[in-house]
Design a protein around this motif. Structure first.
Motif, PDB file in Angstrom:
ATOM      1  N   GLU A  35       0.825  -1.203   0.000  1.00 27.27           N
ATOM      2  CA  GLU A  35       0.000   0.000   0.000  1.00 27.27           C
ATOM      3  C   GLU A  35       0.865   1.261   0.000  1.00 27.27           C
ATOM      4  OE1 GLU A  35      -3.765   1.962   2.388  1.00 27.27           O
ATOM      5  OE2 GLU A  35      -2.477   0.548   3.460  1.00 27.27           O
ATOM      6  N   ALA A  36       1.934   1.266   0.791  1.00 25.07           N
ATOM      7  CA  ALA A  36       2.843   2.417   0.819  1.00 25.07           C
ATOM      8  C   ALA A  36       3.523   2.589  -0.537  1.00 25.07           C
ATOM      9  CB  ALA A  36       3.890   2.249   1.915  1.00 25.07           C
ATOM     10  N   LEU A  37       3.925   1.476  -1.150  1.00 29.34           N
ATOM     11  CA  LEU A  37       4.547   1.556  -2.478  1.00 29.34           C
ATOM     12  C   LEU A  37       3.555   2.088  -3.509  1.00 29.34           C
ATOM     13  CD1 LEU A  37       6.565  -1.792  -2.464  1.00 29.34           C
ATOM     14  CD2 LEU A  37       7.495   0.532  -2.284  1.00 29.34           C
ATOM     15  N   GLU A  38       2.301   1.686  -3.391  1.00 25.84           N
ATOM     16  CA  GLU A  38       1.277   2.155  -4.331  1.00 25.84           C
ATOM     17  C   GLU A  38       0.994   3.646  -4.141  1.00 25.84           C
ATOM     18  OE1 GLU A  38      -2.062  -0.456  -3.681  1.00 25.84           O
ATOM     19  OE2 GLU A  38      -1.106  -2.120  -4.747  1.00 25.84           O
ATOM     20  N   GLN A  39       0.916   4.101  -2.908  1.00 27.33           N
ATOM     21  CA  GLN A  39       0.533   5.490  -2.661  1.00 27.33           C
ATOM     22  C   GLN A  39       1.680   6.485  -2.755  1.00 27.33           C
ATOM     23  OE1 GLN A  39      -2.153   6.358   0.509  1.00 27.33           O
ATOM     24  NE2 GLN A  39      -3.309   4.475   0.192  1.00 27.33           N
ATOM     25  N   HIS A  40       2.908   6.022  -2.520  1.00 31.36           N
ATOM     26  CA  HIS A  40       4.029   6.965  -2.474  1.00 31.36           C
ATOM     27  C   HIS A  40       5.145   6.679  -3.474  1.00 31.36           C
ATOM     28  CE1 HIS A  40       2.453   9.088   0.996  1.00 31.36           C
ATOM     29  NE2 HIS A  40       2.108   7.904   1.474  1.00 31.36           N
ATOM     30  N   PHE A  41       5.100   5.533  -4.160  1.00 30.33           N
ATOM     31  CA  PHE A  41       6.187   5.172  -5.074  1.00 30.33           C
ATOM     32  C   PHE A  41       5.675   4.693  -6.432  1.00 30.33           C
ATOM     33  CE2 PHE A  41       7.800   4.924  -0.789  1.00 30.33           C
ATOM     34  CZ  PHE A  41       8.983   5.631  -0.888  1.00 30.33           C
ATOM     35  N   TRP A  42       4.473   5.115  -6.792  1.00 28.46           N
ATOM     36  CA  TRP A  42       3.908   4.917  -8.132  1.00 28.46           C
ATOM     37  C   TRP A  42       3.757   3.465  -8.552  1.00 28.46           C
ATOM     38  CZ3 TRP A  42       8.075   8.246  -7.285  1.00 28.46           C
ATOM     39  CH2 TRP A  42       7.706   9.568  -7.100  1.00 28.46           C
ATOM     40  N   LEU A  43       3.575   2.569  -7.610  1.00 29.20           N
ATOM     41  CA  LEU A  43       3.309   1.168  -7.949  1.00 29.20           C
ATOM     42  C   LEU A  43       1.836   1.030  -8.322  1.00 29.20           C
ATOM     43  CD1 LEU A  43       4.260  -1.802  -8.076  1.00 29.20           C
ATOM     44  CD2 LEU A  43       3.523  -1.996  -5.680  1.00 29.20           C
ATOM     45  N   GLN A  44       1.567   0.409  -9.451  1.00 32.63           N
ATOM     46  CA  GLN A  44       0.189   0.178  -9.888  1.00 32.63           C
ATOM     47  C   GLN A  44      -0.430  -0.957  -9.080  1.00 32.63           C
ATOM     48  OE1 GLN A  44      -1.526   2.001 -12.202  1.00 32.63           O
ATOM     49  NE2 GLN A  44       0.263   3.326 -12.133  1.00 32.63           N
ATOM     50  N   PRO A  45      -1.684  -0.808  -8.641  1.00 30.59           N
ATOM     51  CA  PRO A  45      -2.353  -1.909  -7.939  1.00 30.59           C
ATOM     52  C   PRO A  45      -2.369  -3.155  -8.829  1.00 30.59           C
ATOM     53  CG  PRO A  45      -3.599   0.114  -7.699  1.00 30.59           C
ATOM     54  CD  PRO A  45      -2.520   0.395  -8.711  1.00 30.59           C
ATOM     55  N   GLY A  46      -2.128  -4.302  -8.222  1.00 24.21           N
ATOM     56  CA  GLY A  46      -2.140  -5.559  -8.959  1.00 24.21           C
ATOM     57  C   GLY A  46      -0.877  -5.833  -9.755  1.00 24.21           C
ATOM     58  N   ALA A  47       0.140  -5.003  -9.597  1.00 22.71           N
ATOM     59  CA  ALA A  47       1.385  -5.175 -10.344  1.00 22.71           C
ATOM     60  C   ALA A  47       2.059  -6.502  -9.997  1.00 22.71           C
ATOM     61  CB  ALA A  47       2.348  -4.026 -10.053  1.00 22.71           C
ATOM     62  N   ALA A  48       2.770  -7.050 -10.967  1.00 21.82           N
ATOM     63  CA  ALA A  48       3.510  -8.304 -10.780  1.00 21.82           C
ATOM     64  C   ALA A  48       4.688  -8.094  -9.831  1.00 21.82           C
ATOM     65  CB  ALA A  48       4.008  -8.811 -12.128  1.00 21.82           C
ATOM     66  N   GLU A  49       5.203  -9.196  -9.311  1.00 22.97           N
ATOM     67  CA  GLU A  49       6.294  -9.157  -8.343  1.00 22.97           C
ATOM     68  C   GLU A  49       7.506  -8.377  -8.862  1.00 22.97           C
ATOM     69  OE1 GLU A  49       9.179 -12.443  -6.366  1.00 22.97           O
ATOM     70  OE2 GLU A  49       7.028 -12.772  -6.070  1.00 22.97           O
ATOM     71  N   ALA A  50       7.853  -8.560 -10.126  1.00 18.63           N
ATOM     72  CA  ALA A  50       9.014  -7.850 -10.687  1.00 18.63           C
ATOM     73  C   ALA A  50       8.812  -6.341 -10.624  1.00 18.63           C
ATOM     74  CB  ALA A  50       9.272  -8.293 -12.123  1.00 18.63           C
ATOM     75  N   ARG A  51       7.608  -5.877 -10.873  1.00 19.75           N
ATOM     76  CA  ARG A  51       7.320  -4.439 -10.827  1.00 19.75           C
ATOM     77  C   ARG A  51       7.319  -3.937  -9.394  1.00 19.75           C
ATOM     78  NH1 ARG A  51       8.218  -0.031 -10.882  1.00 19.75           N
ATOM     79  NH2 ARG A  51       6.821   1.657 -11.429  1.00 19.75           N
ATOM     80  N   VAL A  52       6.866  -4.761  -8.456  1.00 20.77           N
ATOM     81  CA  VAL A  52       6.896  -4.384  -7.035  1.00 20.77           C
ATOM     82  C   VAL A  52       8.342  -4.145  -6.606  1.00 20.77           C
ATOM     83  CG1 VAL A  52       6.415  -5.157  -4.675  1.00 20.77           C
ATOM     84  CG2 VAL A  52       4.758  -5.624  -6.502  1.00 20.77           C
ATOM     85  N   LEU A  53       9.224  -5.067  -6.987  1.00 19.17           N
ATOM     86  CA  LEU A  53      10.638  -4.936  -6.621  1.00 19.17           C
ATOM     87  C   LEU A  53      11.278  -3.744  -7.316  1.00 19.17           C
ATOM     88  CD1 LEU A  53      11.647  -8.693  -6.540  1.00 19.17           C
ATOM     89  CD2 LEU A  53      11.297  -7.150  -4.587  1.00 19.17           C
ATOM     90  N   LYS A  54      10.852  -3.436  -8.538  1.00 19.33           N
ATOM     91  CA  LYS A  54      11.378  -2.267  -9.254  1.00 19.33           C
ATOM     92  C   LYS A  54      10.949  -0.988  -8.541  1.00 19.33           C
ATOM     93  CE  LYS A  54      11.771  -0.417 -13.975  1.00 19.33           C
ATOM     94  NZ  LYS A  54      11.948   0.941 -13.635  1.00 19.33           N
ATOM     95  N   ALA A  55       9.697  -0.907  -8.101  1.00 15.32           N
ATOM     96  CA  ALA A  55       9.220   0.271  -7.361  1.00 15.32           C
ATOM     97  C   ALA A  55      10.031   0.433  -6.071  1.00 15.32           C
ATOM     98  CB  ALA A  55       7.732   0.146  -7.055  1.00 15.32           C
ATOM     99  N   PHE A  56      10.292  -0.679  -5.398  1.00 15.96           N
ATOM    100  CA  PHE A  56      11.115  -0.629  -4.188  1.00 15.96           C
ATOM    101  C   PHE A  56      12.508  -0.101  -4.520  1.00 15.96           C
ATOM    102  CE2 PHE A  56      14.412  -2.417  -1.527  1.00 15.96           C
ATOM    103  CZ  PHE A  56      13.994  -2.042  -0.267  1.00 15.96           C
TER     104      PHE A  56
END
Length: 90
Positions: A35-56
């Motif tokens: 949720e923090a990545l989605e609200q503050h680091f432009w992660l799209q809801p439902g994004a794949a694991e690779a995109r989650v790690l890229k946002a991080f």
């Protein structure tokens, strides 16, 4: 000096990214919520694991700074960073 160590990984429940922060010789397990990545680091809801790690990865410096402040404020062995940790201070 502080450093993020080990490779970050998506938590087993998919609700955050787990990483280890070394502060003053202590290794602290930290989690930044999806949720923090989605609200503050432009992660799209439902994004794949690779995109989650890229946002991080793209927010790594800010995430580490917030985690370090939280570690210094609390003597905890595990830190969870939520949306509120990245919100503007009141």
């Amino acid at each position: 000096m502080n450093a993020l160590e080990l490779e970050p990984s998506v938590s087993s429940d998919g609700r955050g990214v787990v990483f280890v922060l070394s502060v003053r010789g202590r290794d602290i397990e930290c989690v930044v919520t999806r949720e923090a990545l989605e609200q503050h680091f432009w992660l799209q809801p439902g994004a794949a694991e690779a995109r989650v790690l890229k946002a991080f990865s793209e927010g790594r410096m800010r995430i580490a700074a917030v985690a370090e402040r939280k570690v210094r404020a609390r003597a905890a062995e595990r830190i969870v960073l939520t949306v509120h940790d990245f919100s503007l201070r009141r």
